[in-house]
Write a protein that holds these residues in place. Structure first.
Motif, PDB file in Angstrom:
ATOM      1  N   TYR A 130      38.153  32.177  44.409  1.00  0.00           N
ATOM      2  CA  TYR A 130      39.311  31.489  43.827  1.00  0.00           C
ATOM      3  C   TYR A 130      39.031  31.258  42.348  1.00  0.00           C
ATOM      4  O   TYR A 130      38.175  30.449  41.981  1.00  0.00           O
ATOM      5  CB  TYR A 130      39.573  30.166  44.537  1.00  0.00           C
ATOM      6  CG  TYR A 130      40.752  29.401  43.964  1.00  0.00           C
ATOM      7  CD1 TYR A 130      42.049  29.921  44.060  1.00  0.00           C
ATOM      8  CD2 TYR A 130      40.571  28.184  43.324  1.00  0.00           C
ATOM      9  CE1 TYR A 130      43.130  29.235  43.525  1.00  0.00           C
ATOM     10  CE2 TYR A 130      41.653  27.492  42.791  1.00  0.00           C
ATOM     11  CZ  TYR A 130      42.931  28.025  42.893  1.00  0.00           C
ATOM     12  OH  TYR A 130      44.002  27.347  42.360  1.00  0.00           O
ATOM     13  N   ASN A 131      39.716  32.012  41.492  1.00  0.00           N
ATOM     14  CA  ASN A 131      39.540  31.933  40.033  1.00  0.00           C
ATOM     15  C   ASN A 131      38.064  32.120  39.645  1.00  0.00           C
ATOM     16  O   ASN A 131      37.457  31.277  38.988  1.00  0.00           O
ATOM     17  CB  ASN A 131      40.058  30.585  39.504  1.00  0.00           C
ATOM     18  CG  ASN A 131      41.559  30.437  39.660  1.00  0.00           C
ATOM     19  OD1 ASN A 131      42.283  31.426  39.807  1.00  0.00           O
ATOM     20  ND2 ASN A 131      42.037  29.212  39.617  1.00  0.00           N
ATOM     21  N   GLU A 132      37.500  33.256  40.038  1.00  0.00           N
ATOM     22  CA  GLU A 132      36.080  33.527  39.796  1.00  0.00           C
ATOM     23  C   GLU A 132      35.865  34.680  38.825  1.00  0.00           C
ATOM     24  O   GLU A 132      34.876  35.412  38.922  1.00  0.00           O
ATOM     25  CB  GLU A 132      35.380  33.836  41.129  1.00  0.00           C
ATOM     26  CG  GLU A 132      35.360  32.702  42.122  1.00  0.00           C
ATOM     27  CD  GLU A 132      34.420  31.570  41.731  1.00  0.00           C
ATOM     28  OE1 GLU A 132      33.816  31.659  40.638  1.00  0.00           O
ATOM     29  OE2 GLU A 132      34.290  30.611  42.502  1.00  0.00           O
ATOM     30  N   GLU A 133      36.757  34.859  37.864  1.00  0.00           N
ATOM     31  CA  GLU A 133      36.655  35.995  36.949  1.00  0.00           C
ATOM     32  C   GLU A 133      35.366  35.969  36.124  1.00  0.00           C
ATOM     33  O   GLU A 133      34.837  37.018  35.746  1.00  0.00           O
ATOM     34  CB  GLU A 133      37.870  36.025  36.014  1.00  0.00           C
ATOM     35  CG  GLU A 133      38.012  34.800  35.127  1.00  0.00           C
ATOM     36  CD  GLU A 133      39.245  34.839  34.232  1.00  0.00           C
ATOM     37  OE1 GLU A 133      40.024  35.793  34.369  1.00  0.00           O
ATOM     38  OE2 GLU A 133      39.418  33.910  33.417  1.00  0.00           O
ATOM     39  N   GLU A 134      34.833  34.787  35.839  1.00  0.00           N
ATOM     40  CA  GLU A 134      33.660  34.674  34.977  1.00  0.00           C
ATOM     41  C   GLU A 134      32.372  35.115  35.664  1.00  0.00           C
ATOM     42  O   GLU A 134      31.412  35.507  34.993  1.00  0.00           O
ATOM     43  CB  GLU A 134      33.508  33.225  34.492  1.00  0.00           C
ATOM     44  CG  GLU A 134      34.635  32.760  33.599  1.00  0.00           C
ATOM     45  CD  GLU A 134      34.543  31.276  33.294  1.00  0.00           C
ATOM     46  OE1 GLU A 134      34.198  30.940  32.142  1.00  0.00           O
ATOM     47  OE2 GLU A 134      34.812  30.461  34.193  1.00  0.00           O
TER      48      GLU A 134
ATOM     49  N   VAL B 198      37.598  38.221  49.183  1.00  0.00           N
ATOM     50  CA  VAL B 198      38.870  37.669  49.653  1.00  0.00           C
ATOM     51  C   VAL B 198      39.423  36.782  48.551  1.00  0.00           C
ATOM     52  O   VAL B 198      38.901  35.686  48.296  1.00  0.00           O
ATOM     53  CB  VAL B 198      38.692  36.866  50.956  1.00  0.00           C
ATOM     54  CG1 VAL B 198      40.052  36.378  51.459  1.00  0.00           C
ATOM     55  CG2 VAL B 198      38.006  37.698  52.028  1.00  0.00           C
ATOM     56  N   ASP B 199      40.449  37.258  47.876  1.00  0.00           N
ATOM     57  CA  ASP B 199      41.057  36.508  46.775  1.00  0.00           C
ATOM     58  C   ASP B 199      42.029  35.485  47.349  1.00  0.00           C
ATOM     59  O   ASP B 199      43.082  35.825  47.887  1.00  0.00           O
ATOM     60  CB  ASP B 199      41.780  37.472  45.829  1.00  0.00           C
ATOM     61  CG  ASP B 199      42.418  36.744  44.653  1.00  0.00           C
ATOM     62  OD1 ASP B 199      42.087  35.564  44.443  1.00  0.00           O
ATOM     63  OD2 ASP B 199      43.261  37.347  43.967  1.00  0.00           O
TER      64      ASP B 199
ATOM     65  N   THR C 114      40.934  37.564  38.730  1.00  0.00           N
ATOM     66  CA  THR C 114      40.012  37.847  39.837  1.00  0.00           C
ATOM     67  C   THR C 114      40.429  39.089  40.614  1.00  0.00           C
ATOM     68  O   THR C 114      39.608  39.982  40.878  1.00  0.00           O
ATOM     69  CB  THR C 114      39.930  36.635  40.788  1.00  0.00           C
ATOM     70  OG1 THR C 114      39.326  35.528  40.097  1.00  0.00           O
ATOM     71  CG2 THR C 114      39.099  36.959  42.025  1.00  0.00           C
ATOM     72  N   TRP C 115      41.710  39.182  40.980  1.00  0.00           N
ATOM     73  CA  TRP C 115      42.137  40.327  41.792  1.00  0.00           C
ATOM     74  C   TRP C 115      42.075  41.630  40.992  1.00  0.00           C
ATOM     75  O   TRP C 115      41.696  42.672  41.528  1.00  0.00           O
ATOM     76  CB  TRP C 115      43.543  40.115  42.336  1.00  0.00           C
ATOM     77  CG  TRP C 115      44.020  41.298  43.141  1.00  0.00           C
ATOM     78  CD1 TRP C 115      44.998  42.195  42.830  1.00  0.00           C
ATOM     79  CD2 TRP C 115      43.479  41.740  44.398  1.00  0.00           C
ATOM     80  NE1 TRP C 115      45.113  43.156  43.806  1.00  0.00           N
ATOM     81  CE2 TRP C 115      44.195  42.900  44.775  1.00  0.00           C
ATOM     82  CE3 TRP C 115      42.461  41.268  45.226  1.00  0.00           C
ATOM     83  CZ2 TRP C 115      43.923  43.590  45.956  1.00  0.00           C
ATOM     84  CZ3 TRP C 115      42.198  41.955  46.402  1.00  0.00           C
ATOM     85  CH2 TRP C 115      42.928  43.105  46.761  1.00  0.00           C
ATOM     86  N   GLU C 116      42.421  41.586  39.721  1.00  0.00           N
ATOM     87  CA  GLU C 116      42.350  42.786  38.899  1.00  0.00           C
ATOM     88  C   GLU C 116      40.911  43.291  38.820  1.00  0.00           C
ATOM     89  O   GLU C 116      40.656  44.510  38.872  1.00  0.00           O
ATOM     90  CB  GLU C 116      42.886  42.498  37.487  1.00  0.00           C
ATOM     91  CG  GLU C 116      44.392  42.350  37.391  1.00  0.00           C
ATOM     92  CD  GLU C 116      44.902  41.034  37.943  1.00  0.00           C
ATOM     93  OE1 GLU C 116      44.069  40.126  38.178  1.00  0.00           O
ATOM     94  OE2 GLU C 116      46.127  40.899  38.153  1.00  0.00           O
TER      95      GLU C 116
ATOM     96  N   GLY D 183      38.571  44.682  49.124  1.00  0.00           N
ATOM     97  CA  GLY D 183      39.211  43.427  48.755  1.00  0.00           C
ATOM     98  C   GLY D 183      40.440  43.100  49.577  1.00  0.00           C
ATOM     99  O   GLY D 183      41.187  44.002  49.973  1.00  0.00           O
ATOM    100  N   LEU D 184      40.626  41.824  49.836  1.00  0.00           N
ATOM    101  CA  LEU D 184      41.848  41.308  50.447  1.00  0.00           C
ATOM    102  C   LEU D 184      42.450  40.306  49.485  1.00  0.00           C
ATOM    103  O   LEU D 184      41.750  39.408  49.000  1.00  0.00           O
ATOM    104  CB  LEU D 184      41.557  40.595  51.776  1.00  0.00           C
ATOM    105  CG  LEU D 184      41.076  41.404  52.975  1.00  0.00           C
ATOM    106  CD1 LEU D 184      40.824  40.466  54.150  1.00  0.00           C
ATOM    107  CD2 LEU D 184      42.096  42.459  53.354  1.00  0.00           C
TER     108      LEU D 184
END
Length: 314
Positions: free
Chosen positions: A13-17, A47-48, A55-57, A71-72
């Protein structure tokens, strides 16, 4: 040659970093396990959980460059436990030999996965990742966590001390978990209730690699409340015990009041009246709140709404 097909389930959950480094470290561990014939193949399932950042991108990019990554994307944010359930259910339906669940923030030691797999190859169905100490936690978080585990044990809930959601589960254990019908999920208690052969792997928890925690105090309190009310009815029994206790006090007070009336020693008792009103009023409201919490869970369960919806899969 091992025939184990391992998948690592990572709710995000919002883990782009942190996601890029997570992919590098988990891929490295899987490669080492394959080289030592501990597993046949290893993959990563992100799992997004309805993230609002990229994150999903990133997951889509990694899946195109790295054939280990899957990925889901859930249609909306359903919470950590539900997102983790979605990944474990997907792993079960695709018949992976075993699944490891781990958070994306890299606080759990990815090297401990090797020891988990070793236990699995020895016949263990569930391997718990257990923190040795809580050096990285604040004073408040450390002591409230210890209080929670002690409270859970005291109320009859079965949990592994200092274990969160870092664990390995065999396909048999996964299938046994998935048949649980409840919507109010407390996975660390549900997994313990399965009862298959298990082991523990101890590790030192690290600082978060990057970004901020997605589990503020309010979510931790709600999670603790879910855990207590999902696995114990003792709070309801305590209400009965308190009720009987106050009835005994009331009998004593009534006896004292009648005695005072008979001997003619009746004086205004506003202090005792005020105290008793507040005490009984607070007790009643607390009792109603506990009962309401259980009724609320029943309300959620009987509606039988889907736990999640998958928007995309890569």
């Amino acid at each position: 040659m091992s025939t184990t097909n391992l998948i690592i389930v990572v709710p995000c959950y919002n883990e782009e970093e942190v996601l890029r480094e997570t992919t590098v470290q988990l891929s490295s561990v899987l490669s080492e396990l394959e080289k030592t014939d501990s597993i046949n193949t290893g993959q990563i399932l992100y799992v997004d959980d309805g993230s609002h950042d990229t994150t999903w991108e990133l997951i889509e990019q990694f899946s195109q460059k790295n054939n280990r990554v899957k990925g889901l994307k859930l249609a909306h944010n359903v919470g950590h436990q539900q997102a983790l359930w979605a990944g474990l259910e997907w792993a079960s339906s695709h018949s992976y030999s075993a699944a490891v669940s781990i958070d994306a923030d890299l606080q759990d030691d990815v090297e401990a996965i090797k020891e988990m797999v070793a236990y699995f190859n020895q016949g263990k169905d569930i391997v718990y990742g257990v923190r040795k100490e809580r050096k990285t936690d604040t004073f408040f978080k450390k002591h409230t966590a210890q209080l929670f585990y002690k409270l859970m044990s005291g109320l009859g809930g079965e949990v592994v001390y200092n274990h969160a959601d870092f664990r390995l589960m065999s396909l048999r254990a996964l299938k046994s978990l998935i048949v649980h019908p409840e919507r109010n999920l407390f996975l660390r208690g549900m997994v313990c209730s399965i009862g298959y052969p298990s082991a523990c792997v101890y590790y030192d928890r690290k600082e978060r690699f990057a970004g901020e925690s997605k589990y503020p105090l309010s979510k931790m309190l709600n999670f603790a409340l879910d855990g207590i009310t999902s696995f114990s009815v003792k709070p309801l029994r305590l209400i009965t015990s308190f009720g009987l206790f106050f009835i005994l006090i009331a009998i004593v007070i009534i006896g004292y009041a009648l005695h005072s009336f008979i001997i003619g020693h009746v004086i205004p008792g506003w202090t005792s009246l005020l105290i008793s009103m507040w005490l009984i009023g607070g007790t009643l409201l607390t009792a109603l709140g506990i009962i309401g919490e259980y009724i609320g869970k029943i309300y959620k369960e009987v509606k039988r709404r889907p736990r999640y919806f998958v928007e995309k899969e890569v």
